[in-house]
Design a protein around this motif. Structure first.
Motif, short mmCIF file in Angstrom:
data_model
loop_
_atom_site.label_atom_id
_atom_site.label_comp_id
_atom_site.label_asym_id
_atom_site.label_seq_id
_atom_site.Cartn_x
_atom_site.Cartn_y
_atom_site.Cartn_z
N ALA A 66 -0.10 -4.26 -5.01
CA ALA A 66 -1.08 -3.44 -4.30
C ALA A 66 -0.63 -1.99 -4.33
O ALA A 66 0.58 -1.70 -4.33
N SER A 84 -6.76 -10.03 -0.35
CA SER A 84 -6.60 -10.61 -1.68
C SER A 84 -7.48 -11.83 -1.84
O SER A 84 -8.12 -12.31 -0.90
N LYS A 129 -5.66 -0.92 -2.59
CA LYS A 129 -6.30 -1.69 -3.65
C LYS A 129 -5.35 -2.78 -4.10
O LYS A 129 -4.20 -2.51 -4.43
N ILE A 130 -5.83 -4.00 -4.09
CA ILE A 130 -5.00 -5.14 -4.49
C ILE A 130 -5.31 -5.47 -5.95
O ILE A 130 -6.45 -5.72 -6.32
N GLU A 131 -4.27 -5.46 -6.75
CA GLU A 131 -4.42 -5.79 -8.17
C GLU A 131 -4.30 -7.29 -8.41
O GLU A 131 -5.06 -7.86 -9.21
N VAL A 166 -3.63 -6.41 3.01
CA VAL A 166 -2.76 -5.25 2.87
C VAL A 166 -3.38 -4.09 3.64
O VAL A 166 -4.56 -3.76 3.46
N TYR A 210 1.90 -5.84 5.06
CA TYR A 210 1.34 -7.04 4.45
C TYR A 210 1.22 -8.13 5.50
O TYR A 210 2.23 -8.52 6.12
#
Length: 895
Positions: free
Chosen positions: A516, A569, A493-495, A559, A526
């Motif tokens: 992430a 992303s 999960k990409i923040e 990612v 990455y």
């Protein structure tokens, strides 16, 4: 097509005693549910993932059906039948019907067209498809059977099953959903075909309550002619038993006998306004539907209840109230539109239909209460539904199919409901008898763009049709989404993706960092896409890269975990060869507050590496807006334009569902709104009030719902942004240095002074110009009690119509957070009573440096603080005896 989801709102209800009939068993279950709606034992919502099968290729999709081979048919309102092939992942046209979907009457939207679709339960053998549509050449809505041959709808195979008159050139309410139950029972929903808006140029009008106007020539404003009429198929859910030859019989258990000349035997459920989506529990046979409700904002003693949407359950045939009742059998009153006189509330035991437009029984069957009901404001009975626009939809009851269990057994037997406007999906837990027990979020981590239909496929998975956020158009976010559940490995999960500096002269050094996490704790890889074919792979979430060729480069990162599950992303453009100009606003005095009649000295400093400054590209302005929280983050310098905050807030709200920036949707384009009110100095306040309280009649007959749950300050930021859309900067810019002298009076609604400076450079031959905006917000020195933080030993109390802080203990404190103390001399309190007390003012902590002290005086002087930093200031009160102080407001004083 707006009012197949007619929107409205509600405020606090006017005290009004309804004559209601409560279904005690359901009501008891609802009360139990309130205690259990906070349950936390649901499966991990992160494991639900959306798979986009189609996106951006539909124009007004209405209903879907998933075929046995997982191909998907989609009906579009304008008549097209689209086919998504599971093997090729391609979308094609399978057929097109000539439908009536657009009126010839100005400012009236048709909702008719191709409305519903379902595949025959034996489709794998007979290839039959059922379509509910509005033929162009006849004023009826029609249910027909077609055969599908070689992935095409054979129009010559049409077998008309049933049809009924539908009034045209009016708006609204079509229903149109098709669903199959057991034993070849087919259900189809129909709308009340009535206009919910006000009759033009009349003194006594509907005002969003039940349309009961029976005057001659105004038949479309009388829902008793359709939904409330036992001898009319409009405003109903029909149930018929199909035969192999395309004819049908009337099954046992429908609402009316087969030989009653004043009642239609096809009716299973009557009393419907707009039952837009229906579903049948394949085990119990119970029918579920979402009922889109009326627009009244408030209860009215003379008319009846405010508007509610409903989710309904029919265990057997019944009357569900409209237009005599809404919600939990809240009754409307008969109303005389010639003189404004009201009659008695309708009787739930059997409402009288004395409309001259009625062709059916004079007394309708007893009304059934809604299963779930909620207004536009917050619901006390069902708080999880939220507030705002409302468009209730009912999906399937989930059961894992034999050998197929895509979702946890936890959801077995739960009803899935969803919201077109609010975008949520909920799972409803019921007792074995079907009584409501509780509601909980489902798919809460998945964003949906106006879900308009939902079906369980042969693989046991949910397929969701998304209409997209826009009306009468081909929306880029319209599509089909399949819901998968990850029982094993989950993707990262990409923040956020952060780039320290998004532009620079050559050589330009990019520094990027992605935040992430992997839900399963796996190591991450990455893969950086740096634009123009440049890619790099790292095991670190940080990257540097030097660009030596001028250009605009889109930067993103994928990612991936050890099992190759991945997430991508957002994409951020960076600019090599031109650097963002720098804009700074320098104030010589205090950086947190403005003071009436005291000049603010400012200077705007602009620098642009590699280029000279052109003052013609500078624009400086100051405005006043509503007060902000003194939390520090919103005060002082802002690195982005304040109007962009308004756009962000708009996108998070339901505004974007009905309005677009440049193009017309169901509501006017924001640019047109901006242009209309550009010369009005009160436009921001006026428009904000319309958003909060609702509006109708300005841009046509479609009402705009009120949004009572939205914060006024946020709404004003939205309207400020709207007003910039047609602003051609005709107001001259302020000079790059000078003085601004605030007025001597303070308007609470305009208590923040916003000084904004924007500069756009000239760009280069290869790169577009870059713009930087900086802003400073200064709060009025008059602080309300509601702006105070870290409160202890005080409670909120209303004094003279405003909130105040009343001390409740012998010692208490509160604070002003992150304020500049430059040139401040002290603080003056406005007390609501006489009392004995001691005040200490301390810096940054309760035991911090003592800035000042006072005993039983309203003013506390403080020693100078000259470091220019932002501090938290604590006010410590001690009152050991006598009456304790009540603080109404606080005045910041300057040297």
């Amino acid at each position: 097509m707006k009012t197949f989801f007619t929107l409205s709102i509600s405020f606090l209800a006017i005290t009004f005693l309804y004559a209601t009939t409560l279904n005690s068993n359901r009501y008891t279950q609802k009360k139990i549910a309130l205690k259990s709606e906070s349950r936390i034992d649901t499966p991990d919502q992160d494991r639900f993932v959306s798979v986009k099968l189609v996106q951006g290729e539909f124009t007004e999709p209405t209903e879907l059906t998933v075929l046995p081979n997982l191909d998907i048919l989609v009906a579009q309102r304008r008549g097209e039948i689209m086919l998504y092939k599971n093997q090729t992942k391609k979308l094609s046209l399978a057929g097109k019907l000539d439908v009536y979907f657009k009126t010839n009457t100005p400012d009236v939207n048709a909702e008719e067209g191709l409305l519903g679709m379902a595949a025959d339960p034996k489709f794998a053998i007979n290839k039959f498809i059922y379509l509910f549509y509005s033929p162009f050449d006849k004023s009826v809505n029609r249910l027909s059977r077609f055969k599908m041959v070689n992935d095409k709808i054979d129009k010559a195979s049409e077998k008309i099953i049933l049809q009924f008159y539908s009034q045209r050139e009016i708006c609204c309410h079509t229903g149109g959903s098709i669903a199959f139950g057991a034993d070849n029972l087919l259900y189809v929903s129909t709308g009340d075909n009535s206009t919910p808006f006000d009759v033009p140029k009349q003194q006594y009008v509907n005002n969003g309550y039940a349309p009961l106007d029976n005057r001659k020539g105004l038949e479309q404003y009388d829902a008793r002619r359709s939904a409330g009429n036992t001898n009319d198929l409009r405003g109903k859910i029909l149930r018929i038993k199909l035969k192999d030859d395309g004819t049908y019989s009337i099954p046992d258990g429908n609402l009316f006998p087969k030989n009653d000349p004043k009642a239609k035997p096809e009716i299973y459920v009557m009393g419907n306004r707009n039952p837009y989506r229906i579903s049948v529990d394949q085990k119990t046979g119970y029918l579920y539907w979402g009922e889109v409700g009326p627009d009244a904002s408030n209860d009215d003693a003379a008319r009846g209840p405010r508007g509610y949407d409903e989710v309904n359950q029919a265990r057997k045939a019944g009357n569900f109230g409209w237009p005599y009742f809404i919600g939990n059998n809240y009754p409307y009153r008969a109303y005389d539109y010639t003189n404004g006189q009201n009659g008695n509330p309708f009787d739930p035991a059997g409402a009288t239909n004395n409309s001259p437009n009625n062709t059916g029984l004079g007394v309708v069957p007893p009304a059934q209460p809604a299963f779930i009901w909620y207004p536009y404001g917050e619901s006390k009975e069902f708080p999880q539904v939220g507030s705002g626009g409302r468009t209730a939809m009912a999906g399937p009851v989930y059961y894992a199919k034999p050998g197929v269990s895509p979702y946890p057994a936890y959801y077995n037997g739960k009803l899935i409901i969803y919201e077109w406007i609010r975008g949520w999906v909920k799972a409803i837990t019921m007792s074995p008898q079907g009584d409501y027990i509780s509601m909980e979020p489902m798919l809460s981590k998945i964003s949906l763009a106006a879900p308009i239909d939902m079906e369980l496929g042969p693989d046991g998975k949910l397929y969701i049709l998304e209409y997209g956020k826009g009306w009468f158009s081909k929306n880029p976010d319209a599509g089909i989404t399949r819901i998968d559940y990850l029982k094993g490995n989950r993707p990262p999960k990409i923040e956020s993706l952060e780039i320290a500096k998004t532009s620079g002269l050559l050589p330009y050094k990019l520094t990027a960092k992605v935040k992430a996490v992997d839900p399963d704790g796996d190591a991450l890889t990455y893969i950086w896409n740096l634009g123009n074919g440049i890619k790099k792979t790292t095991t670190s979430p940080e990257l540097t890269n030097t660009y030596t060729v001028a250009g605009e480069y889109p930067v993103s990162v994928t990612v991936s975990d050890k099992s190759k599950a991945s997430a991508k992303s957002q994409t951020i453009p960076v600019f090599a060869g031109n650097e963002q100009p720098n804009v700074d606003i320098v104030l010589s005095g205090n950086k947190s507050f403005w003071f009436p009649n005291k000049a603010i000295d400012y200077q705007v400093l602009i620098s642009d590496k590699g280029a000279s400054i052109n003052n013609q590209r500078v624009y400086i302005s100051n405005t006043y807006t509503e007060g902000m929280d003194l939390a520090g983050a919103q005060l002082g310098h802002q690195q982005a334009a304040q109007t962009l905050i308004g756009k962000t807030l708009m996108l998070k709200s339901d505004c974007s569902t009905c309005h677009k920036i440049s193009t017309t949707s169901i509501g006017p384009a924001f640019e047109k709104v901006s242009s209309k009110y550009q010369g009005d100095p009160n436009a921001v306040d006026y428009l904000a009030n319309k958003v909060l309280k609702g509006s109708s009649g300005v841009w046509g007959e479609i009402p705009m719902p009120a949004h009572p749950a939205m914060k006024e300050a946020e709404v004003k930021k939205i309207t400020e942004w709207i007003m910039t859309l047609s602003n051609k900067e005709v107001v001259a810019s302020l000079p790059t240095s000078g003085k601004i002298t605030p007025s001597g009076t303070v308007d609470k609604k305009k208590s923040v002074l916003n000084l904004k400076a924007t500069y756009t450079d000239a760009g280069t031959a290869k790169l577009k110009p870059l713009t930087t905006t900086n802003s400073v917000n200064l709060k009025s020195n008059q602080i309300d009690a509601t702006d105070l933080k870290n409160i202890k030993g005080f409670e909120t109390k209303e004094v003279s119509g405003a909130d105040a802080l009343a001390m409740t203990a012998n010692e208490g404190h509160f604070s002003l957070n992150k304020i500049d103390l430059t040139k401040l001399s002290g603080f003056k309190f406005n007390f609501g009573n006489n009392s004995n007390y001691e005040i200490e003012v301390r810096l940054d902590r309760l035991d911090g440096e003592l800035l000042g002290k006072s005993e039983s005086k309203s003013t506390v002087s403080i020693q100078p603080v000259t470091d220019g930093k932002f501090h938290t200031v604590y006010f410590i009160f001690k009152a050991s005896s006598g009456e304790k102080p009540i603080i109404q407001s606080l005045l910041v004083e300057s040297l």
